[in-house]
Design an enzyme around this catalytic site. Structure first.
Site, PDB file in Angstrom:
ATOM      1  N   HIS A 107       0.817  -1.208   0.000  1.00  0.00           N
ATOM      2  CA  HIS A 107       0.000   0.000   0.000  1.00  0.00           C
ATOM      3  C   HIS A 107       0.860   1.271   0.000  1.00  0.00           C
ATOM      4  CE1 HIS A 107      -3.260   2.594   1.990  1.00  0.00           C
ATOM      5  NE2 HIS A 107      -3.817   2.159   0.893  1.00  0.00           N
ATOM      6  N   LYS A 109       3.242   4.438  -1.173  1.00  0.00           N
ATOM      7  CA  LYS A 109       3.283   5.400  -2.279  1.00  0.00           C
ATOM      8  C   LYS A 109       4.519   6.253  -2.074  1.00  0.00           C
ATOM      9  CE  LYS A 109      -1.385   4.820  -1.364  1.00  0.00           C
ATOM     10  NZ  LYS A 109      -2.002   4.418  -0.102  1.00  0.00           N
ATOM     11  N   ASP A 114      17.396  10.390  -7.383  1.00  0.00           N
ATOM     12  CA  ASP A 114      18.851  10.514  -7.181  1.00  0.00           C
ATOM     13  C   ASP A 114      19.289  10.323  -5.736  1.00  0.00           C
ATOM     14  OD1 ASP A 114      19.141  10.978  -9.890  1.00  0.00           O
ATOM     15  OD2 ASP A 114      19.139  13.166  -9.678  1.00  0.00           O
ATOM     16  N   HIS A 282      -8.990  11.217   2.325  1.00  0.00           N
ATOM     17  CA  HIS A 282      -8.139  10.037   2.169  1.00  0.00           C
ATOM     18  C   HIS A 282      -6.780  10.207   2.838  1.00  0.00           C
ATOM     19  CE1 HIS A 282      -5.682   7.087  -0.316  1.00  0.00           C
ATOM     20  NE2 HIS A 282      -6.727   6.344   0.013  1.00  0.00           N
ATOM     21  N   LYS A 284      -3.659  10.387   5.408  1.00  0.00           N
ATOM     22  CA  LYS A 284      -3.265   9.614   6.588  1.00  0.00           C
ATOM     23  C   LYS A 284      -2.237  10.445   7.351  1.00  0.00           C
ATOM     24  CE  LYS A 284      -3.942   6.534   2.969  1.00  0.00           C
ATOM     25  NZ  LYS A 284      -5.357   6.278   3.095  1.00  0.00           N
ATOM     26  N   ASP A 289       0.884  17.047  19.873  1.00  0.00           N
ATOM     27  CA  ASP A 289       1.365  18.228  20.591  1.00  0.00           C
ATOM     28  C   ASP A 289       1.735  19.338  19.606  1.00  0.00           C
ATOM     29  OD1 ASP A 289       0.840  16.893  22.932  1.00  0.00           O
ATOM     30  OD2 ASP A 289       2.881  16.193  23.211  1.00  0.00           O
TER      31      ASP A 289
END
Length: 364
Positions: A107, A109, A114, A282, A284, A289
């Site tokens: 999952h 991404k 370089d 969508h 995440k 704090d």
């Protein structure tokens, strides 16, 4: 690691403008890995960017997940290979113990150019991530661009996945390079079902337990396990400002409904819940704090904790946290409060759906 830079990328246009520009500047190699590639407008822009770099003599590697990219036509891949791009699916069932595994998903991404610049976050390669799907538009997501030694850690995750899939190790730059004027402390936390410990769940529990003042988190799939639930309860009991924002419209009905079981379980503790309204949420991300932020691919659910290959950027920097705070405030402003006490007043069929969906929580 120290001496890094972190740039918060809010929504698809900012994310892919940054990624595609970075790919265009590549001089030695490009590593590209996404759960989902679509053969649509954005998918073809990505394909062309990789082809252009390969034809310019840059080594290009692309990795995708078979399930996430199940609709990707073979012609898309063959065009890349014909231009010299190395392409592989993840092949999650490799290894004797995994040969009958049906649940593993990569999952992650990630993009690395370089060995000095990297990107990680919630976006996949598809037009819906630019807000072009009428059913879920505007799509709300977040990525982060990283420069500095932390990119070496991100690169190690991609190279590990490439080796899993191909049993080959590309020649890459392993010399960490401090970012000019970089002051951000950051690290990359990969998690996978092949690890002995449940790293993603442990990371979230540790972060929640460490919070003294604030826990703000975005959870497109809010299906926490018992340890995370207890950490949220303890945080609320010690007076931490806990706010959780979930989608107002889900892309998976069982996951969407199951979330309300956990919201009901957490009622009466002062935790504030929000339903994001303009489109599909969508991202995440989490803010702890006034200094610690996370941006990554891991959802707040059992699948991400135990079944998926995931990766999270953990960033300790007050200025970046201030940007995250402003982003969250905008998201809260576009959301409606959820009153846990009102859930019992909803129709019987809705409450039945919540309870039935809860039974499937270990696999969601």
């Amino acid at each position: 690691t120290r001496a890094n830079r972190a740039e918060l990328l809010i929504n698809g246009e900012a994310t892919f403008d940054s990624i595609l520009a970075g790919i265009g500047r590549a001089k030695e190699y490009v590593l590209v890995q996404f759960y989902m590639f679509h053969d649509d407008g954005l998918g073809r822009r990505m394909q062309q960017a990789l082809i252009d770099r390969a034809r310019a003599g840059v080594r290009v590697y692309m990795l995708y997940d078979e399930v996430g990219s199940k609709g990707l036509p073979s012609s898309y891949v063959e065009e890349l290979r014909a231009a010299g791009v190395e392409v592989s699916s993840f092949k999650p069932t490799q290894g004797r113990r995994n040969r009958f595994q049906l649940n593993f998903r990569n999952h992650r991404k990630m993009v690395v150019v370089d060995g000095v610049t990297g990107w990680v976050g919630g976006h996949n390669v598809g037009d819906e991530y630019l807000g072009l799907d009428p059913d879920f538009s505007p799509w709300r997501d977040t990525h982060v661009r990283l420069d500095g030694p932390v990119v070496t850690q991100l690169q190690a995750v991609i190279i590990g996945d490439w080796y899993w899939a191909t049993r080959e190790l590309p020649a890459v730059n392993w010399q960490p390079r401090p970012s000019e004027d970089g002051t951000v402390k950051a690290m990359i936390v990969p998690s996978a079902p092949t690890q002995r410990l449940e790293t993603a769940g442990l990371m979230f529990v540790n972060a929640l337990n460490a919070a003294e003042r604030r826990i703000w988190l975005s959870a497109p799939y809010f299906v926490p396990d018992e340890a995370v639930m207890k950490a949220l309860e303890l945080a609320a009991l010690r007076g931490v400002d806990v706010r959780i924002i979930i989608p107002g419209k889900g892309d998976s009905l069982p996951v969407y409904l199951a979330a309300f079981h956990y919201i009901d379980q957490l009622r009466g503790l002062g935790i504030r819940f929000y339903a994001y309204k303009p489109g599909f949420l969508h991202e995440k991300v989490m803010l702890i704090d006034d200094e610690v932020s996370t941006v990554g691919t891991a959802n707040f659910d059992n699948r991400s904790f135990r079944l998926n290959f995931e990766v999270t950027a953990l960033i300790a920097d007050r200025a970046f946290a201030n940007e995250m705070e402003r982003m969250f405030e905008q998201d809260f402003a576009h959301a409606e409060p959820i009153d846990p006490d009102s859930l019992e007043d909803r129709p019987f069929w809705w409450r039945l759906g919540v309870n039935l969906s809860r039974l499937a929580a270990p696999a969601l």
